[in-house]
Design an enzyme around this catalytic site. Structure first.
Site, mmCIF file in Angstrom:
data_model
loop_
_atom_site.group_PDB
_atom_site.id
_atom_site.type_symbol
_atom_site.label_atom_id
_atom_site.label_comp_id
_atom_site.label_asym_id
_atom_site.label_seq_id
_atom_site.Cartn_x
_atom_site.Cartn_y
_atom_site.Cartn_z
ATOM 1 N N SER A 63 0.795 -1.237 0.000
ATOM 2 C CA SER A 63 0.000 0.000 0.000
ATOM 3 C C SER A 63 0.821 1.277 0.000
ATOM 4 C CB SER A 63 -0.927 0.028 1.216
ATOM 5 O OG SER A 63 -2.170 -0.512 0.859
ATOM 6 N N LYS A 66 0.525 3.487 -2.935
ATOM 7 C CA LYS A 66 -0.604 4.402 -3.141
ATOM 8 C C LYS A 66 -0.164 5.863 -3.069
ATOM 9 C CE LYS A 66 -3.905 0.973 -1.405
ATOM 10 N NZ LYS A 66 -4.542 0.412 -0.228
ATOM 11 N N TYR A 188 -3.319 -1.861 -10.348
ATOM 12 C CA TYR A 188 -3.313 -1.859 -8.882
ATOM 13 C C TYR A 188 -2.515 -3.050 -8.328
ATOM 14 C CZ TYR A 188 -4.740 -2.142 -4.070
ATOM 15 O OH TYR A 188 -4.701 -2.230 -2.705
ATOM 16 N N TYR A 240 -3.749 2.915 7.992
ATOM 17 C CA TYR A 240 -4.954 2.113 8.227
ATOM 18 C C TYR A 240 -5.813 2.756 9.308
ATOM 19 C CZ TYR A 240 -2.146 -1.090 5.518
ATOM 20 O OH TYR A 240 -1.365 -1.640 4.529
ATOM 21 N N VAL A 258 1.096 -3.745 3.965
ATOM 22 C CA VAL A 258 1.057 -5.039 4.639
ATOM 23 C C VAL A 258 2.331 -5.868 4.433
ATOM 24 C CG1 VAL A 258 -1.460 -5.295 4.745
ATOM 25 C CG2 VAL A 258 -0.231 -6.130 2.742
#
Ligand code: GLU
Length: 304
Positions: A63, A66, A188, A240, A258
């Site tokens: 992530s 992103k 993605y 998160y 993660v």
């Protein structure tokens, strides 16, 4: 500041946490990474580098990607994204579907999966080969032409990506994904599969500490306002469902993945990355978070 000495102290502070937490197991490629890996690196806007532990070993940035896809989307399309994606913490898990129904397919922010899929759609729509362009963008940031997508991770992401497919199709049903869902997902899944070391990631993110200018190439990646906004989103939505707690304890814009990596930015000073695979229940690396806390306590560098 003696950065190497500082990182050695930070590393020593965090070592006792190494046995805590669980490695992500949803794909074999992550489950197989030795759980005791631990590295930290920082890169300053003056170009100083310090690294300790497994800081040169590539890991799956997941992530954290992103942040970079968002940077590219803002560079491509300016504020257009904000018609299609919010800027609030979701208060839900990163891959949740529930808010989308009530909020008509507009994801809460670009760092939950739903938001990252909308960002990927924006990138895919404007480019002939967004996947290649993202890789090129990252290679330029790092100054390493060998930076790669780990195709095994990407394939596993695709094979286990039922929820991401559900998210993408659901958003599509509201018209907020304009392109082909399969292309958006392919981008993605690949961005999540970027393999980078702490050193590479810290260098790649340094423009976020330097008002949008890559200090190594002097290229303007983003304007200062766009840069501030990404940092703001990292602070409020980057870790998160623990972003409030991380702001409270660390007080730096940060983005985790993660794979066990956490990237944090000290505006106008440096980018720091820690990596260790064991995660806490929210999905943040236990040792990486401990390292960030120690870094801020020892250096006094925080945005507050
Ligand atoms: N590949 C993961 C997913 O899309 C990324 C998770 C993460 O790092 O937050 O579910």
């Amino acid at each position: 500041m003696n950065w190497s000495q500082l990182l050695n102290q930070v590393y020593a502070d965090a070592i006792p946490t190494l046995g805590r937490g669980e490695v992500a197991t949803y794909i074999p490629a992550l489950a197989e990474v030795p759980a005791n890996r631990f590295g930290i690196a920082l890169v300053t806007v003056e170009g100083d580098l310090a690294a300790v532990g497994h800081a040169h070993e590539p890991f799956s940035i997941q992530s954290i990607s992103k942040v970079f896809s968002l940077a590219m989307a803002l560079r491509d399309g300016g504020d257009a994204l904000w018609q299609r994606c919010g800027r609030e913490p979701s208060g839900n898990s990163f891959n949740s579907l529930v808010q989308l129904e009530r909020e008509h397919g507009i994801p809460r922010n670009p760092f939950i999966n739903a938001g990252a899929l909308v960002v990927a759609d924006l990138l895919a729509k404007r480019r002939i080969n967004a996947r290649a362009d993202l890789l090129k963008f990252m290679r330029n940031r790092v100054g390493n032409e060998r930076l790669y997508y780990d195709e095994r991770v990407a394939a596993s992401e695709a094979a286990t990506g039922a929820r991401n497919r559900a998210l993408a199709w659901f958003i599509k049903s509201f018209g907020n994904i304009e392109g082909k869902v399969d292309e958006v997902l392919d981008l993605y899944f690949h961005q999540c599969a970027l393999a980078m070391s702490c050193v590479e990631l810290a260098r790649a993110a340094c423009f976020l500490a330097n008002e949008g200018i890559d200090p190594f190439t002097q290229e303007r990646v983003l304007n200062p306002l766009q840069t501030r906004r990404i940092n703001a989103l990292m602070l409020t939505c980057g870790t998160y469902d623990a972003a409030g707690e991380v702001a409270f304890q660390v007080g730096l814009p940060a983005k985790s993945g993660v794979g066990g990596g956490i990237l944090a930015i000290v505006p106008r000073k440096l980018a720091i990355v820690a990596w260790s695979p064991r995660l806490d229940p929210q999905g943040n690396s236990v040792a990486s978070l401990a390292a960030m806390r120690s870094f801020v306590e020892r250096s006094g560098l925080t945005v507050f």
